[in-house]
Design a protein around this motif. Structure first.
Motif, short mmCIF file in Angstrom:
data_model
loop_
_atom_site.label_atom_id
_atom_site.label_comp_id
_atom_site.label_asym_id
_atom_site.label_seq_id
_atom_site.Cartn_x
_atom_site.Cartn_y
_atom_site.Cartn_z
N VAL A 1 30.90 53.34 35.23
CA VAL A 1 29.85 52.33 35.10
C VAL A 1 30.38 50.91 35.17
O VAL A 1 29.61 49.96 35.30
N GLY A 2 31.71 50.75 35.05
CA GLY A 2 32.25 49.39 35.03
C GLY A 2 33.74 49.38 35.29
O GLY A 2 34.41 50.41 35.32
N ILE A 3 34.26 48.16 35.47
CA ILE A 3 35.68 47.90 35.72
C ILE A 3 36.14 46.82 34.75
O ILE A 3 35.38 45.90 34.41
N ARG A 4 37.41 46.94 34.32
CA ARG A 4 37.98 45.92 33.43
C ARG A 4 39.45 45.72 33.75
O ARG A 4 40.13 46.62 34.23
N HIS A 5 39.92 44.50 33.48
CA HIS A 5 41.34 44.16 33.59
C HIS A 5 41.69 43.30 32.38
O HIS A 5 40.87 42.50 31.92
N GLN A 6 42.93 43.46 31.88
CA GLN A 6 43.35 42.66 30.72
C GLN A 6 43.67 41.22 31.15
O GLN A 6 44.83 40.81 31.21
N VAL A 7 42.62 40.47 31.40
CA VAL A 7 42.78 39.11 31.92
C VAL A 7 43.54 38.23 30.93
O VAL A 7 44.34 37.37 31.33
N HIS A 8 43.32 38.42 29.64
CA HIS A 8 43.97 37.54 28.67
C HIS A 8 45.49 37.73 28.61
O HIS A 8 46.19 36.95 27.97
N ASP A 9 46.00 38.77 29.27
CA ASP A 9 47.45 38.96 29.34
C ASP A 9 48.07 38.37 30.60
O ASP A 9 49.30 38.40 30.75
N GLU A 10 47.26 37.84 31.49
CA GLU A 10 47.77 37.19 32.69
C GLU A 10 48.33 35.80 32.33
O GLU A 10 47.75 35.09 31.51
N ALA A 11 49.44 35.43 32.97
CA ALA A 11 50.04 34.11 32.69
C ALA A 11 49.12 32.97 33.12
O ALA A 11 49.09 31.91 32.48
N ASP A 12 48.37 33.19 34.19
CA ASP A 12 47.50 32.16 34.75
C ASP A 12 46.13 32.22 34.07
O ASP A 12 45.40 33.20 34.23
N PRO A 13 45.74 31.19 33.31
CA PRO A 13 44.43 31.23 32.66
C PRO A 13 43.26 31.21 33.65
O PRO A 13 42.15 31.57 33.28
N ALA A 14 43.54 30.81 34.88
CA ALA A 14 42.49 30.79 35.92
C ALA A 14 42.58 32.00 36.84
O ALA A 14 42.06 31.97 37.96
N TRP A 15 43.18 33.08 36.38
CA TRP A 15 43.36 34.28 37.21
C TRP A 15 42.05 34.76 37.82
O TRP A 15 42.00 35.14 38.99
N LEU A 16 40.98 34.71 37.06
CA LEU A 16 39.68 35.17 37.55
C LEU A 16 39.15 34.34 38.71
O LEU A 16 38.30 34.79 39.46
N SER A 17 39.66 33.13 38.86
CA SER A 17 39.18 32.24 39.93
C SER A 17 39.95 32.38 41.23
O SER A 17 39.61 31.73 42.22
N ARG A 18 40.99 33.21 41.23
CA ARG A 18 41.78 33.40 42.44
C ARG A 18 40.93 34.04 43.54
O ARG A 18 40.07 34.89 43.28
N GLY A 19 41.20 33.64 44.78
CA GLY A 19 40.43 34.17 45.90
C GLY A 19 40.56 35.67 46.05
O GLY A 19 39.58 36.38 46.34
N ASP A 20 41.79 36.22 45.86
CA ASP A 20 41.96 37.66 46.04
C ASP A 20 41.26 38.44 44.93
O ASP A 20 40.74 39.54 45.16
N VAL A 21 41.21 37.88 43.73
CA VAL A 21 40.49 38.53 42.63
C VAL A 21 38.99 38.50 42.91
O VAL A 21 38.29 39.51 42.72
N ARG A 22 38.48 37.37 43.38
CA ARG A 22 37.05 37.27 43.68
C ARG A 22 36.65 38.25 44.78
O ARG A 22 35.56 38.83 44.73
N ARG A 23 37.53 38.47 45.76
CA ARG A 23 37.22 39.45 46.81
C ARG A 23 37.13 40.86 46.20
O ARG A 23 36.27 41.66 46.60
#
Length: 283
Positions: free
Chosen positions: A107-129
């Motif tokens: 029903v859903g997907i998750r990634h441990q974003v708060h463990d990424e070094a880049d606080p803007a990881w979610l805004s990356r073009g490859d992530v958005r794709r």
């Protein structure tokens, strides 16, 4: 009447896989296997009908295993798994997962974003794709972020206005150190987007583990309730992580008390109907 749902629980076995976040002496009490046989009696004892099983590590093998478990476990209503969002073939991966036994419960997907070094990881073009593929498959995306990553989460939610997002653990407010205005302001900004729900989960473990109660959690529950409203709050136990701070029943009763203080309708919706809407679960 809607099913009563715990919308956030985990299984794991440290003897069979590596969990980087589980290192250190403080987490030793939960560094043991947990599975359906451990959770089933807790759900019965506490009046829960179903649960949503959520990923714990960046592993397709874990997602596949969770789908197999869900296929064999009637009380698991859905699985929030992991896929590599930056893989160009992520859409094919989701199709393959859906074809496995239990795949209909993805029903859903998750990634441990708060463990990424880049606080803007979610805004990356490859992530958005990658998120494009998630939403093209009508899946929800769980946001596992803290205050630091909330600006990128807000921008991402705005970029996908027709998608469904669920904020895990109310973005982990720093309860142990006191009410944080930056967290509160960013929560309000995120909640202004009507396509995101908020899990009232994982709060006791953000407090001092030996010095918390419903009264200590109430300001944080009240704030997210003001921001998200009664139709976008979702209960989750965060079991077995929650065991660091208290037993399953203790956690459930404290959050139930916090929500009940805000009105019976809020409590009832948070314990079932809102999770069904956010994850498109069968009624």
């Amino acid at each position: 009447m809607s099913r009563v749902i715990d919308a956030h629980q985990h299984f794991w076995d440290p003897g069979r896989a590596d969990y980087p976040w589980m290192a250190g002496d403080a987490l030793a009490p939960i560094r043991r296997p947990y599975g359906p046989a451990d959770l089933a009696p807790l759900l019965r004892e506490n009046g829960l009908d179903a649960s949503i099983l959520v990923q714990t590590r960046s592993s397709l093998e874990e997602t596949e295993e969770f789908l197999r478990i869900a296929h064999a476990t009637p009380f698991i209503a859905g699985v929030v798994g992991w896929v590599d969002l930056i893989d160009p073939a992520v859409g094919d991966t989701i199709d393959r997962l859906r074809g496995l036994p239990g795949g209909e419960k993805l029903v859903g997907i998750r990634h441990q974003v708060h463990d990424e070094a880049d606080p803007a990881w979610l805004s990356r073009g490859d992530v958005r794709r990658g998120l494009d593929s998630v939403f093209a498959h009508d899946l929800t995306y769980d946001l596992l972020v803290r205050t630091r990553e909330l600006p990128a989460a807000i921008a991402t939610v705005r970029a996908f206005p027709k998608a469904r997002f669920v904020l895990d653990h109310a973005a982990k407010p720093p309860i142990a150190t006191g009410f944080d205005q930056a967290w509160a302001d960013r929560i309000a900004e995120l909640a202004a987007c009507d396509n995101v729900w908020c899990k009232v989960s994982g709060l006791a473990t953000e407090a001092v583990w030996t010095e918390w109660d419903a009264e200590r959690l109430q300001p944080y529950v009240a704030h997210v309730a003001r921001c998200f409203g009664e139709d976008r709050l979702i209960f989750g136990s965060d079991w077995p992580v929650c065991l660091l701070a208290g037993g399953y029943g203790e956690i459930k009763r404290a959050l139930e008390q916090c929500l009940a203080q805000l009105g019976p309708e809020i409590r009832d919706k948070a314990f079932g109907r809102n999770a069904i809407a956010a994850y498109r679960l069968p009624r």
